[in-house]
Design a protein around this motif. Structure first.
Motif, PDB file in Angstrom:
ATOM      1  N   GLN A  61      67.726  69.576  15.073  1.00 21.73           N
ATOM      2  CA  GLN A  61      67.245  68.375  15.757  1.00 21.73           C
ATOM      3  C   GLN A  61      67.185  68.559  17.273  1.00 21.73           C
ATOM      4  O   GLN A  61      66.351  67.945  17.943  1.00 21.73           O
ATOM      5  N   ILE A  62      68.064  69.412  17.820  1.00 22.73           N
ATOM      6  CA  ILE A  62      68.060  69.645  19.259  1.00 22.73           C
ATOM      7  C   ILE A  62      66.783  70.370  19.689  1.00 22.73           C
ATOM      8  O   ILE A  62      66.299  70.193  20.813  1.00 22.73           O
ATOM      9  N   LEU A  63      66.222  71.163  18.787  1.00 19.24           N
ATOM     10  CA  LEU A  63      65.046  71.972  19.112  1.00 19.24           C
ATOM     11  C   LEU A  63      63.734  71.274  18.794  1.00 19.24           C
ATOM     12  O   LEU A  63      62.662  71.858  18.995  1.00 19.24           O
ATOM     13  N   VAL A  64      63.806  70.050  18.312  1.00 21.11           N
ATOM     14  CA  VAL A  64      62.603  69.372  17.841  1.00 21.11           C
ATOM     15  C   VAL A  64      61.555  69.208  18.942  1.00 21.11           C
ATOM     16  O   VAL A  64      60.366  69.497  18.734  1.00 21.11           O
ATOM     17  N   ILE A  65      61.972  68.772  20.123  1.00 21.08           N
ATOM     18  CA  ILE A  65      61.000  68.510  21.193  1.00 21.08           C
ATOM     19  C   ILE A  65      60.276  69.778  21.617  1.00 21.08           C
ATOM     20  O   ILE A  65      59.030  69.797  21.659  1.00 21.08           O
ATOM     21  N   PRO A  66      60.977  70.880  21.953  1.00 23.78           N
ATOM     22  CA  PRO A  66      60.235  72.098  22.308  1.00 23.78           C
ATOM     23  C   PRO A  66      59.367  72.629  21.172  1.00 23.78           C
ATOM     24  O   PRO A  66      58.244  73.096  21.412  1.00 23.78           O
ATOM     25  N   ILE A  67      59.856  72.544  19.922  1.00 20.31           N
ATOM     26  CA  ILE A  67      59.041  72.995  18.790  1.00 20.31           C
ATOM     27  C   ILE A  67      57.800  72.127  18.642  1.00 20.31           C
ATOM     28  O   ILE A  67      56.686  72.630  18.414  1.00 20.31           O
ATOM     29  N   PHE A  68      57.985  70.827  18.806  1.00 19.22           N
ATOM     30  CA  PHE A  68      56.842  69.914  18.710  1.00 19.22           C
ATOM     31  C   PHE A  68      55.793  70.233  19.773  1.00 19.22           C
ATOM     32  O   PHE A  68      54.592  70.248  19.494  1.00 19.22           O
ATOM     33  N   LEU A  69      56.251  70.503  20.994  1.00 10.25           N
ATOM     34  CA  LEU A  69      55.321  70.817  22.083  1.00 10.25           C
ATOM     35  C   LEU A  69      54.572  72.118  21.809  1.00 10.25           C
ATOM     36  O   LEU A  69      53.369  72.220  22.079  1.00 10.25           O
ATOM     37  N   LEU A  71      53.956  73.413  18.816  1.00  7.66           N
ATOM     38  CA  LEU A  71      53.014  73.147  17.726  1.00  7.66           C
ATOM     39  C   LEU A  71      51.806  72.352  18.211  1.00  7.66           C
ATOM     40  O   LEU A  71      50.672  72.613  17.790  1.00  7.66           O
ATOM     41  N   LYS A  72      52.057  71.405  19.104  1.00  6.13           N
ATOM     42  CA  LYS A  72      50.958  70.628  19.657  1.00  6.13           C
ATOM     43  C   LYS A  72      50.043  71.501  20.501  1.00  6.13           C
ATOM     44  O   LYS A  72      48.816  71.378  20.442  1.00  6.13           O
ATOM     45  N   TRP A  73      50.644  72.394  21.297  1.00  4.34           N
ATOM     46  CA  TRP A  73      49.860  73.319  22.122  1.00  4.34           C
ATOM     47  C   TRP A  73      48.995  74.223  21.247  1.00  4.34           C
ATOM     48  O   TRP A  73      47.853  74.554  21.600  1.00  4.34           O
ATOM     49  N   GLY A  74      49.521  74.597  20.081  1.00  9.44           N
ATOM     50  CA  GLY A  74      48.759  75.448  19.171  1.00  9.44           C
ATOM     51  C   GLY A  74      47.885  74.681  18.201  1.00  9.44           C
ATOM     52  O   GLY A  74      47.282  75.284  17.298  1.00  9.44           O
ATOM     53  N   HIS A  75      47.786  73.344  18.382  1.00 11.29           N
ATOM     54  CA  HIS A  75      46.971  72.480  17.520  1.00 11.29           C
ATOM     55  C   HIS A  75      47.383  72.621  16.041  1.00 11.29           C
ATOM     56  O   HIS A  75      46.537  72.677  15.147  1.00 11.29           O
ATOM     57  N   LEU A  76      48.676  72.665  15.818  1.00  8.51           N
ATOM     58  CA  LEU A  76      49.201  72.851  14.470  1.00  8.51           C
ATOM     59  C   LEU A  76      49.846  71.600  13.890  1.00  8.51           C
ATOM     60  O   LEU A  76      50.263  71.608  12.728  1.00  8.51           O
ATOM     61  N   ILE A  77      49.942  70.537  14.697  1.00  7.33           N
ATOM     62  CA  ILE A  77      50.482  69.279  14.175  1.00  7.33           C
ATOM     63  C   ILE A  77      49.577  68.774  13.059  1.00  7.33           C
ATOM     64  O   ILE A  77      48.353  68.878  13.133  1.00  7.33           O
ATOM     65  N   ALA A  82      52.733  73.536  10.538  1.00  4.59           N
ATOM     66  CA  ALA A  82      53.783  72.762  11.212  1.00  4.59           C
ATOM     67  C   ALA A  82      55.024  72.640  10.342  1.00  4.59           C
ATOM     68  O   ALA A  82      56.136  72.457  10.851  1.00  4.59           O
ATOM     69  N   LEU A  83      54.860  72.751   9.033  1.00  2.00           N
ATOM     70  CA  LEU A  83      55.984  72.688   8.107  1.00  2.00           C
ATOM     71  C   LEU A  83      56.550  74.066   7.794  1.00  2.00           C
ATOM     72  O   LEU A  83      57.660  74.173   7.290  1.00  2.00           O
TER      73      LEU A  83
END
Length: 216
Positions: A61-69, A71-77, A82-83
């Motif tokens: 959970q601590i890494l969620v924000i950087p991982i989300f960013l 994934l978003k940068w790579g258009h993978l959301i 993403a899973l």
């Protein structure tokens, strides 16, 4: 009734796909990294091992924000990646395979190298078959962990087509909280594959757990 309302056909397909792909990626990454840490001497090897072990105490959970960013940068959301990608490698898996490779006699590798085998051939034809208990142990841990994962699908996707079993159960509970018999039936349905998988691999799982971690 529970099967239809929970749309478990789609959920089972998505969870199965994600769990299998993540399991395969973890086996590959853990095998290669575990071999490097067990057999190859390089500068900073112990530091790398300590850093890998340190990841085991960091909550995802601590890494969620950087991982989300990322994934978003790579258009993978809202994609399967993403899973899959956030858990494609595992510190636990690397350490498990390292410990098992250390327990395998070095003479087996040396004999294969004398016959002309390179490192990848040694890993694939010698070490990997001998490490079957550790591989099955890692596979069970990874598959069950991915199957039961709610956090990643909840954070990284909002596409109904990417609904997993745990998301289906969560939405099921919100919609039908008063019908506990229906909810319990859905939970049983979602649990059956995990139970069957463990029954099939329990012998190798016990052997893998009992024969790793014996040497430093």
């Amino acid at each position: 009734m529970a099967w239809q309302k929970g749309n478990f056909i789609l959920a089972f397909a998505n969870s199965t796909l994600v769990s299998i792909v993540v399991t395969l990626l973890q086996i590959i990454s853990s095998t290669l990294a575990g071999y490097a840490l067990a057999r190859i001497n390089f500068h900073g090897k112990n530091i790398v091992l300590l850093l890998i072990l340190a990841t085991l105490i960091i909550p995802f959970q601590i890494l969620v924000i950087p991982i989300f960013l990322v994934l978003k940068w790579g258009h993978l959301i809202n994609t399967y990646w993403a899973l899959i990608l956030p858990t494609a490698a595992s510190g636990f898996g690397i350490f498990l395979m390292r410990q098992y490779f250390i327990s395998i006699p070095l003479e087996l590798e040396q004999a294969a190298e004398l016959d002309g085998a390179n490192r990848l051939q040694v890993i694939w034809h010698i070490l990997f078959p001998l490490a079957k208990p550790a591989v099955i142990t890692l596979s069970l841990f990874t598959f069950i962990g991915e199957w039961n994962d709610l956090f990643k699908p909840l954070v990284f996707t909002n596409n109904p087509k990417l609904t997993t079993v745990q998301l289906s159960l969560a939405s099921f509970q919100e919609q039908f909280t008063s019908n506990w018999s229906l909810l319990m039936a859905a939970v049983v349905i979602a649990t059956i594959p995990v139970i069957l998988l463990f029954i099939i691999g329990q012998k190798q799982f016990i052997q893998g757990v009992s024969t790793t971690g014996l040497k430093n």
